[in-house]
Design an enzyme around this catalytic site. Structure first.
Site, PDB file in Angstrom:
ATOM      1  N   GLU A   1       0.787  -1.230   0.000  1.00 56.25           N
ATOM      2  CA  GLU A   1       0.000   0.000   0.000  1.00 56.25           C
ATOM      3  C   GLU A   1       0.821   1.283   0.000  1.00 56.25           C
ATOM      4  O   GLU A   1       0.370   2.299  -0.539  1.00 56.25           O
ATOM      5  CB  GLU A   1      -0.935  -0.012   1.229  1.00 56.25           C
ATOM      6  CG  GLU A   1      -1.954  -1.130   1.233  1.00 56.25           C
ATOM      7  CD  GLU A   1      -2.937  -1.025   0.084  1.00 56.25           C
ATOM      8  OE1 GLU A   1      -3.283   0.106  -0.312  1.00 56.25           O
ATOM      9  OE2 GLU A   1      -3.346  -2.081  -0.439  1.00 56.25           O
TER      10      GLU A   1
ATOM     11  N   SER B   1     -46.717 -30.760  41.324  1.00 57.23           N
ATOM     12  CA  SER B   1     -46.387 -30.935  42.746  1.00 57.23           C
ATOM     13  C   SER B   1     -45.187 -30.121  43.194  1.00 57.23           C
ATOM     14  O   SER B   1     -44.872 -30.109  44.390  1.00 57.23           O
ATOM     15  CB  SER B   1     -46.139 -32.423  43.042  1.00 57.23           C
ATOM     16  OG  SER B   1     -47.327 -33.162  42.852  1.00 57.23           O
TER      17      SER B   1
END
Length: 850
Positions: free
Chosen positions: A86, A479
């Site tokens: 780059e 229960s």
């Protein structure tokens, strides 16, 4: 020299005019240029990460995947790859590359098109932070001015570090750290040279050059990068040749999840968005630490999934997922059955077919390739060929409905045929035929002292269903509600030694024109029975009689103390049988009151939140179970400004959770629930009995309390149990609340391996609880019960609940709240016993009750 002077004057005038043009352009654009000083305090958009309490990554949320790194945390060779590609003169130029600009200008002059970028890394940084990617001259001019400003504001290393963390690299990966993870599942230091080159080549066109999108494009670009690295001396010829020859292999990788807790992750996501808003939650780099223990979470997931598989296996095989090709059994007499096949796929076609199939959790797609007498050969997704032995097949009798299964298979051909697309999983290093379970389940574990969630699994698979059954599924509790009814009874003067009548109830309902006949399950009635034993055996009719004795209003008021909402509690006698609907988390929170001595703690999962700068910005302060804590309501955890920083202050006052029942009440119920596990009586004398949770005896812990729960027609099954350190609730049922869990008939192939009969709390929900606790309990030393002040222990007669002078199998010690102990000794006999609002004649000899 006249011509030379003229030329010099022209050059000077041209230079001055150029400077003037630049100055004018700058003055015209100055107001449009952003303030590059913001780069000094840049906040990179970083995803939120969610961790367990012990630092394992659960999940990551955010549109942009980013792993910010310091420059010295990046491999030098990776940096050189970017510079070579780059901006080779990055450390020499002042922000722009004049040679590159002249080259780009010549292209514009000759072609009329702006095809050459000539952007330095500094210019790219300016564009990425402040500008768009549009190819217009005005954008390039702005880029140049911004680049000069950036170079004046930041050092070269600071610019490069920002660039390598900000640059877009495709597939929502921003920065080199994220790219390494997304494309290769590695950290930057684990990248090979060719992988570094692939990443360094992405800025030019990340959407089309990334290796997931196009391996050929990525290879071509990689080779260009490697060539530039060779030219600049970043790598030598041998390294270049080796990297050029490397194949391009890449696939999308998510964050490196190390703890599977997707339901927890979603809970955290929702809370963080609610607390901080979407923009901050997803992009400010929050690190959220939960209360979850990674080992307990893994144990919960294993326990729930195995229990669901076991239920599914009991109820039979529903057949293959699909048919890759057709095969019909011709003869099953030989050692290898013969099939007539049509359209069989060759090996390459079969692998292509499997590549398109999806598994779920640990279920792997496979296709049957051949079948022997009691085995089958299958090809797995990925091309591996394995054999399913008979032990992995013999369970698979056919599913008929929830109540019925087919006969036990005798051969593999009765189950499978070549061409069947099936699902298999590994169990104990062997492959086993399997299927996606249709039943649902939930399991949650929390610390009863603080409410901190230690483990939570909201279903078989988050990928299958994101519905969190722990927090969202309100189901009838059966229960599991009885301990709370019994707690209300103790508040009204009943004791664990009180005698109730365990006999059928027949109550005429004038409105419905029928009699209400609630029954025990199983329909066994013991007559006079102590409350402790009735709770441990889960006697339905005793629970109803206690509700009558206490009153519905008083019972509902007591249930509300445990955190149950009044609108979830029916105002009729079915309340005693568990017709109320609650989530597993609400049930576990209620049981925590018994485990911690009477305090209502609030469950929570988010413990700490750190911002991107590693500052602690949120700290939950739970209200804990203790009587001598300092209470300061203003100190409760609240949303904290993102600019605030919390100092770790261990000397902060500890908040006390509200006491909702007495320590004596909590102790008595918790102790009675131990009898649900260990039973009572004397087996040698023939008086021994088991509670409904007797299977939990396999854990060999005397500090376990628990209660099973089953609703009408076995539509919901529960088990909630606890020690002083941990409360765990397990639920199993179908998401369709009208569907029964049914029953499993005997499978002759399985023998002792199976569990046949009607599905119920002890059969269906308890095994997951036991499996989980077997893994996690070793981390919690057994705690002997501490008897609170206000509790006495006296010897009672087992038959009557009165005081006893005998110390044999007819008596035992029982706990009482001071002042509620029986005052009479068992002696003589009586002919009539008063049971609340009912009378029953008794002809056998019984000790006096009152």
């Amino acid at each position: 020299m006249s011509w030379f002077k003229k030329l010099l004057i022209v050059l000077v005038l041209g230079f001055l005019l150029s400077l003037g043009a630049i100055l004018v352009t700058y003055l015209l654009l100055k107001d449009e240029l952003p303030d590059v000083a913001t780069l000094k305090d840049v906040r990179l958009q970083t995803p939120m990460q969610v961790f367990t309490a012990d630092g394992e990554l659960i999940s990551q949320f955010g549109e942009q995947r980013r792993i910010p790194l310091k420059l010295d945390e990046m491999p030098p060779l990776l940096i050189q790859a970017f510079l070579a590609t780059e901006d080779t003169r990055f450390y020499e130029h002042p922000g722009i590359d004049v040679i590159g600009i002249m080259r780009a200008a010549s292209v514009v002059a000759t072609s009329g098109e702006l095809s050459q970028g000539a952007s330095t890394i500094t210019q790219q940084l300016a564009r990425n932070f402040f500008l768009s990617r549009e190819k217009k001259l005005i954008r390039k001019v702005k880029e140049i001015f911004l680049a000069f400003h950036i170079e004046q504001l930041l050092t070269k290393d600071e610019i490069l570090e920002l660039y390598l963390n900000k640059i877009e690299l495709g597939q929502r990966a921003f920065g080199v750290g994220a790219a390494a993870q997304v494309y290769f599942g590695k950290t930057v230091h684990e990248l090979t040279v060719d992988e570094m080159a692939i990443i360094a080549g992405l800025p030019k066109a990340p959407s089309i050059l990334n290796p997931v999108r196009s391996a050929s494009n990525a290879r071509a670009r990689r080779n260009v990068v490697l060539g530039r690295m060779l030219d600049t001396g970043a790598i030598d010829k041998a390294t270049y040749d080796s990297a050029i020859a490397a194949p391009v292999t890449s696939r999308l990788h998510g964050a490196q999840i190390t703890a599977s807790a997707p339901y927890i992750a979603e809970m955290v996501r929702q809370q963080m968005v609610e607390r901080f808003g979407e923009d901050m939650a997803y992009s400010d780099g929050f690190r959220v630490y939960t209360t979850v223990n990674s080992q307990q979470q893994a144990a919960a997931r294993r326990a729930l999934q195995q229990n669901v598989y076991d239920y599914d296996d009991r109820h039979g095989y529903r057949g293959p997922v699909a048919l890759a090709w057709q095969a019909r059994l011709v003869s099953s007499d030989s050692e290898k059955p013969e099939f007539s096949e049509s359209g069989r796929l060759d090996e390459q076609q079969l692998q292509q077919y499997l590549d398109q199939q999806q598994g779920i959790e640990d279920l792997v797609p496979a296709v049957v390739t051949s079948v022997a007498q009691q085995s089958a050969e299958v090809m797995l997704k990925g091309g591996q060929v394995v054999v399913l032995e008979w032990d992995g097949l013999k369970w698979a009798r056919s599913f008929i409905n929830d109540e019925r299964q087919g006969s036990a298979p005798k051969t593999a051909a009765a189950i499978l045929a070549p061409g069947m697309h099936i699902l298999v999983r590994q169990q104990d290093d062997n492959w086993r035929l399997s299927q996606i379970p249709t039943v649902s389940s939930a399991l949650v574990a929390l610390d009863p002292q603080t409410g901190a969630l230690r483990a939570l699994v909201g279903g078989f698979s988050f990928a299958q269903s994101q519905f969190n059954r722990v927090t969202q599924a309100k189901r009838q509790v059966g229960s599991n509600i009885k301990p709370f009814i019994y707690s209300a009874a103790l508040e009204q003067g009943y004791t664990l030694a009180s005698i109730m009548n365990d006999a059928p109830i027949h109550q005429w309902d004038s409105n419905a024109g029928v009699a209400w006949r609630p029954r025990n399950s199983p329909a066994v009635y013991d007559g006079p029975i102590r409350i402790r034993e009735a709770l441990a055996k889960s006697k339905n009719v005793v629970s109803i009689r206690l509700l009558r004795g206490v009153g519905i209003d008083a019972s509902i008021a007591q249930l509300q103390k445990f955190g149950f909402a009044a609108n979830d509690l029916p105002r009729n006698e079915t309340l005693a049988l568990g017709s109320a609907s609650s989530t597993p988390l609400e049930v576990a929170t209620g049981y925590a009151v018994f485990a911690n001595g009477g305090f209502l703690v609030q469950p929570y999962v988010v413990d700490k939140v750190f911002n991107a700068e590693n500052q602690l910005i949120y700290q939950h302060q739970p209200a804990v179970a203790c009587d001598d804590c300092h209470t300061d309501s203003t100190a409760l955890a609240t949303t904290i400004s993102d600019s605030a920083v919390i100092e770790d202050a261990p000397d902060k006052p500890v908040l006390s959770a509200p006491r909702v029942i007495s320590a004596q009440n909590a102790f008595l119920i918790a102790d009675a629930l131990k009898s649900s596990v260990w039973g009572g009586g004397d087996w040698q004398q023939g008086t021994g009995w088991n509670g409904t949770a007797w299977q939990a005896q396999s854990l060999r812990r005397r500090d376990i309390s628990g209660k099973t729960g089953t609703t009408n027609d076995s539509k919901d099954t529960w088990f909630s149990g606890f020690t002083p350190q941990l409360v765990v609730t397990s639920w199993v049922g179908f998401d369709d609340a009208n569907r029964s869990l049914g029953r499993a008939t005997w499978n002759a192939n399985l023998g002792r391996e199976q569990s046949a009969g009607t599905e119920a709390g002890a059969r269906t929900a308890l095994p997951a609880w036991i499996s989980f606790m077997r893994e996690v309990l070793p981390a919690y030393p057994q705690q002997n019960s501490t008897t609170p002040i206000g509790i006495s222990s006296v010897r009672i007669d087992l038959a009557s609940g009165l005081l006893s002078r005998r110390n044999d199998y007819t008596s035992t010690f029982e706990f009482f709240k001071l002042g509620t102990e029986p005052t009479q000794y068992a002696s003589g006999s009586i002919q009539q016993i008063q049971f609340g609002d009912e009378k029953q004649d008794k002809t056998e000899e019984l000790d006096e009750l009152f």
